[in-house]
Design an enzyme around this catalytic site. Structure first.
Site, PDB file in Angstrom:
ATOM      1  N   LYS A   1      40.284 -20.968  30.576  1.00  0.00           N
ATOM      2  CA  LYS A   1      40.518 -21.764  29.365  1.00  0.00           C
ATOM      3  C   LYS A   1      40.732 -20.819  28.192  1.00  0.00           C
ATOM      4  O   LYS A   1      39.793 -20.184  27.720  1.00  0.00           O
ATOM      5  CB  LYS A   1      39.327 -22.668  29.043  1.00  0.00           C
TER       6      LYS A   1
ATOM      7  N   GLU B   1      31.056 -11.124  26.834  1.00  0.00           N
ATOM      8  CA  GLU B   1      31.634 -10.105  25.935  1.00  0.00           C
ATOM      9  C   GLU B   1      31.601 -10.716  24.540  1.00  0.00           C
ATOM     10  O   GLU B   1      32.445 -11.549  24.205  1.00  0.00           O
ATOM     11  CB  GLU B   1      33.083  -9.799  26.338  1.00  0.00           C
TER      12      GLU B   1
ATOM     13  N   CYS C   1      36.734  -7.345  17.816  1.00  0.00           N
ATOM     14  CA  CYS C   1      35.304  -7.312  18.133  1.00  0.00           C
ATOM     15  C   CYS C   1      34.693  -5.948  17.836  1.00  0.00           C
ATOM     16  O   CYS C   1      33.548  -5.842  17.426  1.00  0.00           O
ATOM     17  CB  CYS C   1      35.087  -7.669  19.595  1.00  0.00           C
TER      18      CYS C   1
ATOM     19  N   GLU D   1      28.395 -10.297  11.794  1.00  0.00           N
ATOM     20  CA  GLU D   1      29.811 -10.080  12.099  1.00  0.00           C
ATOM     21  C   GLU D   1      30.669 -10.968  11.196  1.00  0.00           C
ATOM     22  O   GLU D   1      30.593 -12.200  11.276  1.00  0.00           O
ATOM     23  CB  GLU D   1      30.108 -10.404  13.569  1.00  0.00           C
TER      24      GLU D   1
HETATM   25  N1  LIG Z   1      33.301  -8.136  23.223  1.00  0.00           N
HETATM   26  C1  LIG Z   1      34.592  -8.304  23.319  1.00  0.00           C
HETATM   27  O1  LIG Z   1      35.265  -7.644  24.102  1.00  0.00           O
HETATM   28  C2  LIG Z   1      35.296  -9.316  22.457  1.00  0.00           C
HETATM   29  C3  LIG Z   1      36.688  -9.364  22.465  1.00  0.00           C
HETATM   30  C4  LIG Z   1      37.333 -10.297  21.659  1.00  0.00           C
HETATM   31  C5  LIG Z   1      36.604 -11.153  20.844  1.00  0.00           C
HETATM   32  N2  LIG Z   1      35.259 -11.085  20.848  1.00  0.00           N
HETATM   33  C6  LIG Z   1      34.473 -11.953  19.961  1.00  0.00           C
HETATM   34  O2  LIG Z   1      35.041 -13.257  19.894  1.00  0.00           O
HETATM   35  C7  LIG Z   1      34.715 -13.872  18.653  1.00  0.00           C
HETATM   36  C8  LIG Z   1      35.943 -14.504  18.051  1.00  0.00           C
HETATM   37  O3  LIG Z   1      36.517 -15.401  18.943  1.00  0.00           O
HETATM   38  P1  LIG Z   1      36.389 -16.985  18.793  1.00  0.00           P
HETATM   39  O4  LIG Z   1      36.224 -17.359  17.357  1.00  0.00           O
HETATM   40  O5  LIG Z   1      37.483 -17.582  19.572  1.00  0.00           O
HETATM   41  O6  LIG Z   1      35.006 -17.247  19.530  1.00  0.00           O
HETATM   42  P2  LIG Z   1      34.361 -18.631  19.955  1.00  0.00           P
HETATM   43  O7  LIG Z   1      33.039 -18.303  20.535  1.00  0.00           O
HETATM   44  O8  LIG Z   1      34.409 -19.612  18.847  1.00  0.00           O
HETATM   45  O9  LIG Z   1      35.362 -19.203  21.057  1.00  0.00           O
HETATM   46  C9  LIG Z   1      35.679 -18.443  22.204  1.00  0.00           C
HETATM   47  C10 LIG Z   1      36.088 -19.404  23.306  1.00  0.00           C
HETATM   48  O10 LIG Z   1      34.963 -20.200  23.663  1.00  0.00           O
HETATM   49  C11 LIG Z   1      35.330 -21.559  23.674  1.00  0.00           C
HETATM   50  N3  LIG Z   1      34.132 -22.353  23.420  1.00  0.00           N
HETATM   51  C12 LIG Z   1      33.600 -22.742  22.247  1.00  0.00           C
HETATM   52  N4  LIG Z   1      32.477 -23.458  22.450  1.00  0.00           N
HETATM   53  C13 LIG Z   1      32.289 -23.527  23.781  1.00  0.00           C
HETATM   54  C14 LIG Z   1      31.301 -24.132  24.621  1.00  0.00           C
HETATM   55  N5  LIG Z   1      30.261 -24.813  24.114  1.00  0.00           N
HETATM   56  N6  LIG Z   1      31.419 -24.004  25.959  1.00  0.00           N
HETATM   57  C15 LIG Z   1      32.431 -23.304  26.495  1.00  0.00           C
HETATM   58  N7  LIG Z   1      33.423 -22.726  25.749  1.00  0.00           N
HETATM   59  C16 LIG Z   1      33.335 -22.821  24.404  1.00  0.00           C
HETATM   60  C17 LIG Z   1      36.415 -21.651  22.632  1.00  0.00           C
HETATM   61  O11 LIG Z   1      37.182 -22.828  22.792  1.00  0.00           O
HETATM   62  C18 LIG Z   1      37.188 -20.380  22.926  1.00  0.00           C
HETATM   63  O12 LIG Z   1      38.048 -20.565  24.013  1.00  0.00           O
HETATM   64  C19 LIG Z   1      34.144 -12.760  17.790  1.00  0.00           C
HETATM   65  O13 LIG Z   1      32.759 -12.870  17.728  1.00  0.00           O
HETATM   66  C20 LIG Z   1      34.547 -11.494  18.541  1.00  0.00           C
HETATM   67  O14 LIG Z   1      33.712 -10.394  18.296  1.00  0.00           O
HETATM   68  C21 LIG Z   1      34.585 -10.192  21.652  1.00  0.00           C
HETATM   69  C1  LIG Z   2      38.363  -5.666  23.264  1.00  0.00           C
HETATM   70  N1  LIG Z   2      39.403  -5.546  22.238  1.00  0.00           N
HETATM   71  C2  LIG Z   2      39.157  -4.342  21.441  1.00  0.00           C
HETATM   72  C3  LIG Z   2      40.714  -5.411  22.881  1.00  0.00           C
HETATM   73  C4  LIG Z   2      39.502  -6.724  21.422  1.00  0.00           C
HETATM   74  C5  LIG Z   2      38.321  -7.080  20.665  1.00  0.00           C
HETATM   75  O1  LIG Z   2      38.360  -7.998  19.871  1.00  0.00           O
END
Ligand SMILES: NC(=O)c1ccc[n+]([C@@H]2O[C@H](COP(=O)([O-])OP(=O)(O)OC[C@H]3O[C@@H](n4cnc5c(N)ncnc54)[C@H](O)[C@@H]3O)[C@@H](O)[C@H]2O)c1
Ligand SMILES: C[N+](C)(C)CC=O
Length: 489
Positions: free
Chosen positions: A174, A249, A283, A384
């Site tokens: 998803k 992640e 991230c 963050e």
């Molecule tokens: N550690 C990493 O490698 C990495 C990489 C990219 C982004 N991120 C993190 O992602 C965040 C930003 O992304 P975002 O705003 O899309 O995050 P988010 O947590 O709002 O959403 C991520 C995904 O989870 C889904 N989701 C939301 N609620 C859910 C639930 N209750 N059950 C299942 N799925 C659910 C969303 O629809 C989306 O597909 C930041 O905190 C960033 O640091 C981490």
């Molecule tokens: C994991 N990376 C760095 C590719 C995306 C983070 O948001």
């Protein structure tokens, strides 16, 4: 353009017929519509993946053949990199140059895991018992669900899809409901490559509606999530029903430590790139600058001067250096943090507001923002923000820099800049983070594991371990001369 879900080898509309408009964050134009699924669509997709896992042949297909199919998808991504990059820039606002770089990384991820698919033939263990053999093999986990965020839509999907398939699992993915375009496009490649029905499934919709079942369902064996910390906690709880495996992640608040003996121009340039690349929506963004006190004023002066010159604009314009934030809601969140920083007494050195240029007024832009006079206990330093906002603190000793850098709930990434390599290595060794860069910021590649310490999550993606995460380990012991035990008389 309209995109559909892909369930059990068929392109399909949402059961309830709902649709969502997909918006270009540069100008708020509708670029596509997407089927907007509900819980019942997730149920169907999980059932298809379960059936393909339990009754299908994917897991028992020779690993080299699975690898070839994963490689074929990588090749299709490579052959279609311009179209995919175009979609990614439309969907996220990131520059086309960045999207093209993402597509190259993504193809490499598919090639890397394709190559690894048949490399683990198991391990023979020297059994301590007479007349016996002992071996360890890895097997697919089963049905994997995968949930991805909006900031690197296809890249984060690739880090999950390629290893799961190479290891012989079936899956349901998803993508974020606001950036589904490139993930859906790659499902055309899965179909063309001939993946059996039910092995790969795509559901579209919100986390609360479509995502929830992906972590709750007792028919799922592993859920892999990339996204925010609060969603990660919800998923961890939801996954406990059948004690399914989890990989998380999550976010970061990543320190960038600059010693006075660092190459000045390089460190300034890297500090700028560390935090303002992709408007800070990374991230691992270097959003906490820790700079040695003796060079603080000169360093900040240069940084502020250069931040003010960052060219915001349309990701398709070659002169653009940074695009918009992803949505109106997200920009408002970042603006709330800027207000929090001001209320906490940090000094706004540059930015802090929406740009005034007429050609940017329909996009979700925010100026690159730098706060000085920050302290570790401020929320603007600890939480963050996920936007173009840098906090600056000082230190006088390596120990102080390490202590401040580690004073966070997160542990995703960090960097140290110094020409004293022994010192830089010592600091790198003491940072509690999954990735530490010395004299650089941001590099990641298919061969090296990625993941967090502490509340940045657990599990690793990429690298050899990124494949192993999608396997179960089985020990098979064989008695070559079975005899009655004789314990019970
Ligand atoms: N550690 C990493 O490698 C990495 C990489 C990219 C982004 N991120 C993190 O992602 C965040 C930003 O992304 P975002 O705003 O899309 O995050 P988010 O947590 O709002 O959403 C991520 C995904 O989870 C889904 N989701 C939301 N609620 C859910 C639930 N209750 N059950 C299942 N799925 C659910 C969303 O629809 C989306 O597909 C930041 O905190 C960033 O640091 C981490
Ligand atoms: C994991 N990376 C760095 C590719 C995306 C983070 O948001």
């Amino acid at each position: 353009m309209h995109i559909q879900m892909y369930i059990d080898g068929e392109w399909t509309e949402a059961t309830e017929g709902n649709k969502r408009e997909i918006i270009n964050p540069f100008n708020q134009e509708v670029i596509a519509t997407a089927s907007e699924g509900t819980r019942s669509d997730s149920e169907k997709a999980i059932a298809a993946a379960r059936k393909a896992c339990d009754e299908g042949s994917w897991a028992s297909t020779p690993a080299s053949e699975r690898g070839e199919m994963v490689r074929l998808v990588g090749q299709k991504i490579k052959d279609n990199r311009e179209e995919l990059a175009h979609l990614e820039t439309l969907d996220t606002g990131k520059t086309l140059e960045e999207s093209l770089g993402d597509m190259d990384d993504i193809a490499n991820v598919f090639f890397y895991f394709a190559g690894l698919a048949d490399k683990d033939g198991g391990e023979v263990i020297e059994s301590p018992l007479p007349d016996s053999t002992s071996k360890v093999v890895r097997e697919p986990i089963g049905v994997c669900t995968q949930i991805t965020p909006w900031n690197y839509p296809l890249l984060q999907a690739a880090w999950k899809l390629a290893p799961a398939l190479a290891a012989g699992n079936t899956l349901v993915i998803k993508p974020s409901e606001i950036t589904p375009l490139t993930t859906a496009k790659v499902f055309e490649f899965f179909e063309e490559a001939g993946f059996p029905a039910g092995v790969v499934n795509l559901v579209l919709g919100t986390g609360a509606e479509v995502g929830a079942l992906l972590s709750e369902s007792n028919d799922v064996d592993l859920v892999s999530f990339t996204g925010g910390i609060e969603t990660g906690k919800t998923i961890m709880q939801a996954a406990s029903g059948n004690v399914k495996k989890i990989a998380l992640e999550l976010g970061g608040k990543n320190p960038n430590i600059v010693f006075a003996d660092a190459d000045f121009e390089t460190a300034v340039d890297q500090a700028l790139n560390a935090v303002f690349f992709h408007a800070g929506q990374v991230c691992s963004a270097g959003s906490r600058l820790l700079v040695e006190e003796s060079i603080h004023d000169a360093f900040v002066e240069k940084l502020v001067e250069r931040a003010a010159w960052i060219k915001l604009g349309n990701g398709f314009d070659e002169t653009t250096e940074s695009g918009p934030l992803i949505s109106a809601e997200h920009r408002e969140k970042v603006e709330r943090y800027i207000q929090i920083g001001l209320d906490e007494g940090a000094t706004l050195a540059v930015g802090g507001k929406r740009p005034e240029q007429a050609d940017l007024k329909n996009g979700f832009f925010l100026e690159p923002t730098i706060f000085t006079n920050c302290k570790n206990d401020m929320r603007i330093v600890q939480e963050e923000v996920f936007g173009p906002v840098l906090t600056v603190e000082t230190f006088t000793t390596a120990d102080e820099a390490i202590a401040k850098a580690n004073d966070t709930i997160y542990g995703l990434a960090g960097a140290v800049f110094s020409t004293d390599i022994d010192k830089a290595e010592m600091v790198a060794g003491k940072l509690r983070m999954g990735t530490v860069w010395i004299n650089d910021f941001h590099p990641y590649f298919a061969q090296a594991p990625w993941g967090g310490y502490k509340q940045s999550g657990f599990g690793r993606e990429l690298g050899k371990i990124g494949l192993e995460e999608y396997t179960e380990v089985k020990h098979i012991f064989r008695n070559k001369n079975p005899q009655p035990v004789g314990w019970f008389k």
